[in-house]
Design a protein around this motif. Structure first.
Motif, short mmCIF file in Angstrom:
data_model
loop_
_atom_site.label_atom_id
_atom_site.label_comp_id
_atom_site.label_asym_id
_atom_site.label_seq_id
_atom_site.Cartn_x
_atom_site.Cartn_y
_atom_site.Cartn_z
N LEU A 157 -28.06 32.57 38.60
CA LEU A 157 -29.38 32.72 37.99
C LEU A 157 -29.93 31.41 37.46
O LEU A 157 -31.09 31.09 37.67
N GLY A 158 -29.13 30.65 36.74
CA GLY A 158 -29.65 29.43 36.14
C GLY A 158 -30.17 28.46 37.18
O GLY A 158 -31.28 27.96 37.07
N ARG A 159 -29.39 28.25 38.23
CA ARG A 159 -29.80 27.33 39.27
C ARG A 159 -31.03 27.85 40.00
O ARG A 159 -31.94 27.11 40.33
N ALA A 160 -31.08 29.14 40.27
CA ALA A 160 -32.21 29.73 40.98
C ALA A 160 -33.49 29.57 40.19
O ALA A 160 -34.54 29.28 40.73
N ARG A 161 -33.39 29.76 38.86
CA ARG A 161 -34.60 29.65 38.05
C ARG A 161 -35.11 28.22 38.01
O ARG A 161 -36.31 27.98 38.04
N ARG A 162 -34.17 27.26 37.94
CA ARG A 162 -34.62 25.86 37.96
C ARG A 162 -35.30 25.52 39.28
O ARG A 162 -36.32 24.85 39.33
N ARG A 163 -34.71 26.02 40.39
CA ARG A 163 -35.33 25.76 41.70
C ARG A 163 -36.68 26.45 41.80
O ARG A 163 -37.63 25.90 42.33
N ALA A 164 -36.77 27.68 41.29
CA ALA A 164 -38.02 28.43 41.40
C ALA A 164 -39.14 27.72 40.67
O ALA A 164 -40.30 27.74 41.10
N ALA A 165 -38.81 27.09 39.54
CA ALA A 165 -39.85 26.39 38.79
C ALA A 165 -40.42 25.23 39.59
O ALA A 165 -41.56 24.83 39.37
N GLN A 166 -39.63 24.67 40.49
CA GLN A 166 -40.07 23.52 41.27
C GLN A 166 -40.47 23.89 42.70
O GLN A 166 -40.89 23.03 43.45
N ALA A 167 -40.35 25.16 43.06
CA ALA A 167 -40.53 25.54 44.46
C ALA A 167 -42.01 25.67 44.82
O ALA A 167 -42.81 26.14 44.01
N PHE A 168 -42.34 25.24 46.03
CA PHE A 168 -43.64 25.54 46.60
C PHE A 168 -43.51 26.88 47.33
O PHE A 168 -42.58 27.07 48.12
N ASP A 169 -44.43 27.78 47.07
CA ASP A 169 -44.36 29.08 47.73
C ASP A 169 -45.28 29.07 48.95
O ASP A 169 -46.50 29.04 48.81
N GLU A 170 -44.69 29.13 50.13
CA GLU A 170 -45.46 29.08 51.37
C GLU A 170 -46.32 30.32 51.57
O GLU A 170 -47.26 30.30 52.36
N ALA A 171 -46.04 31.38 50.82
CA ALA A 171 -46.88 32.58 50.90
C ALA A 171 -48.23 32.35 50.23
O ALA A 171 -49.16 33.15 50.41
N LEU A 172 -48.34 31.29 49.44
CA LEU A 172 -49.57 30.97 48.70
C LEU A 172 -49.93 32.13 47.78
O LEU A 172 -49.08 32.57 47.01
N ASP A 173 -51.14 32.66 47.85
CA ASP A 173 -51.53 33.72 46.91
C ASP A 173 -51.55 35.10 47.56
O ASP A 173 -52.20 36.01 47.05
N ASP A 174 -50.82 35.27 48.64
CA ASP A 174 -50.78 36.55 49.36
C ASP A 174 -49.71 37.44 48.72
O ASP A 174 -48.54 37.40 49.09
N ALA A 175 -50.12 38.27 47.77
CA ALA A 175 -49.17 39.11 47.02
C ALA A 175 -48.48 40.12 47.93
O ALA A 175 -47.29 40.41 47.75
N ASP A 176 -49.20 40.67 48.90
CA ASP A 176 -48.58 41.64 49.81
C ASP A 176 -47.50 40.97 50.65
O ASP A 176 -46.46 41.56 50.93
N LEU A 177 -47.74 39.73 51.04
CA LEU A 177 -46.74 38.97 51.80
C LEU A 177 -45.51 38.68 50.94
O LEU A 177 -44.37 38.79 51.42
N VAL A 178 -45.73 38.32 49.70
CA VAL A 178 -44.61 38.05 48.79
C VAL A 178 -43.73 39.29 48.67
O VAL A 178 -42.49 39.21 48.73
N ALA A 179 -44.36 40.45 48.52
CA ALA A 179 -43.60 41.70 48.39
C ALA A 179 -42.82 42.03 49.66
O ALA A 179 -41.65 42.42 49.61
N ALA A 180 -43.47 41.86 50.81
CA ALA A 180 -42.80 42.16 52.09
C ALA A 180 -41.65 41.19 52.34
O ALA A 180 -40.60 41.58 52.86
N ARG A 181 -41.83 39.94 51.96
CA ARG A 181 -40.77 38.95 52.14
C ARG A 181 -39.56 39.28 51.26
O ARG A 181 -38.42 39.18 51.71
N ALA A 182 -39.82 39.70 50.03
CA ALA A 182 -38.72 40.07 49.14
C ALA A 182 -37.96 41.27 49.69
O ALA A 182 -36.72 41.31 49.64
N ALA A 183 -38.68 42.23 50.24
CA ALA A 183 -38.02 43.40 50.82
C ALA A 183 -37.22 43.01 52.06
O ALA A 183 -36.10 43.51 52.27
N LEU A 184 -37.78 42.11 52.87
CA LEU A 184 -37.08 41.68 54.08
C LEU A 184 -35.78 40.96 53.73
O LEU A 184 -34.77 41.12 54.41
N ALA A 185 -35.79 40.20 52.65
CA ALA A 185 -34.58 39.49 52.22
C ALA A 185 -33.46 40.47 51.87
O ALA A 185 -32.28 40.12 51.91
#
Length: 316
Positions: A8-36
């Motif tokens: 968790l700690g490492r993931a949160r640090r990475r997430a704070a610095q991550a660029f999200d290629e989904a941009l502002d597509d909330a439906d895509l973010v949800a589908a990607r999380a489910a696919l994972a």
């Protein structure tokens, strides 16, 4: 079984610095999380809803395909629905991504793209996947031929035009800056061919940034773009003004890749020294920064974006 979550700690640090290629597509973010997690049915529903909005379909499929277990889940989907064009194109782009990361064979990725193309002949997305592949490993002739296949299906394809500009910008760097370089001609031609409200109007700005990247990498421009005359010449100013005026008139809130254009335009305006115009663009971008062009030519994009944004907004 789905992969275990990272610490968790490492993931949160990475997430704070991550660029999200989904941009502002909330439906895509949800589908990607489910696919994972192996729930490909969410991706299925997303692509069904996307329909023939080709720019949006291309954006969503390419982002889903970057999920590390995408190929495995796409194959599972194909076992359930052997004739699914959506599953086929998702598998094809996942295969392309594997090649781009040195984990697959180009011939297999090409075969997967052609299989997907045969399932839905009107869809430019399999050809977009093939264009991504050819830009990395193919000849100039392969790239042009594949780009024409995309344009034959959707003439204003946003992602495909960006790929072509990036490819052309890297040609003939040995002679240094050239205001008549072919990448400028291509970008101007594409912008002129497109409808008045098409975001391809921003393509000359993309071309200018990509050419800077190539020239700086070859040692013909300084590593700091704001210190380069590349952004302040008469031709550059005309390109930036036309693109900014287009944005003021036509800003397309619904285009799936508009934030990529806004990052390029904000970068250009900042490098040009137009702080107020850059500030307006940074407000629109919000938290949706993109690696390109802030990483050009070889910079940390997080640092470059944050510094430019702070300077433009007066918070430095």
């Amino acid at each position: 079984m789905p992969p275990p979550p990272p610490p968790l700690g490492r993931a949160r640090r990475r997430a704070a610095q991550a660029f999200d290629e989904a941009l502002d597509d909330a439906d895509l973010v949800a589908a990607r999380a489910a696919l994972a997690q192996g729930r490909w049915q969410n991706a299925r529903s997303l692509l069904v809803r996307t329909g023939d909005d080709w720019d949006r379909r291309g954006h969503r499929v390419t982002v889903l395909a970057r999920e590390s277990y995408c190929a495995a889940w796409a194959r599972e989907w194909l076992l359930a629905e052997p004739e699914s064009a959506d599953a086929s194109v998702l598998l094809a782009l996942a295969q392309v991504r594997r090649v781009l990361h040195g984990k697959g064979k180009p011939v297999r990725a090409r075969e997967a793209c052609m299989t997907a193309a045969a399932r839905l002949p009107a869809d430019p997305t399999p050809w977009l996947g093939l264009l991504l592949l050819e830009c990395a490993v193919g000849t100039d002739q392969d790239v042009v031929r594949t780009f024409e296949q995309v344009r034959a299906r959707y003439a204003d394809h946003h992602h495909a035009h960006h790929l072509m500009v990036a490819r052309l910008a890297g040609r003939r760097t040995e002679s240094g800056p050239d205001p008549l370089h072919e990448v400028y001609d291509f970008a101007n031609w594409a912008a002129e061919q497109a409808p008045a409200d098409s975001p391809l109007a921003i393509l000359p700005v993309i071309a200018h940034a990509e050419r800077y990247r190539a020239l700086a990498a070859a040692g013909h421009e300084p590593a700091d773009p704001a210190a380069s005359g590349h952004w302040t010449g008469r031709r550059a100013r005309q390109v930036m003004k036309a693109a900014f005026d287009w944005w003021l008139e036509w800003e397309l809130e619904g285009h799936p890749r508009r934030l990529i254009d806004l990052n390029f335009l904000a970068h250009a305006k900042f490098c040009e020294g137009r702080g107020a115009e850059a500030a307006a663009l940074f407000h629109r971008i919000g938290r949706h920064a993109t690696p390109a062009p802030w990483s050009y030519p070889d910079r940390d994009p997080h640092t470059a974006f944050a510094a430019a944004r702070a300077a433009a907004l007066g918070t430095a």
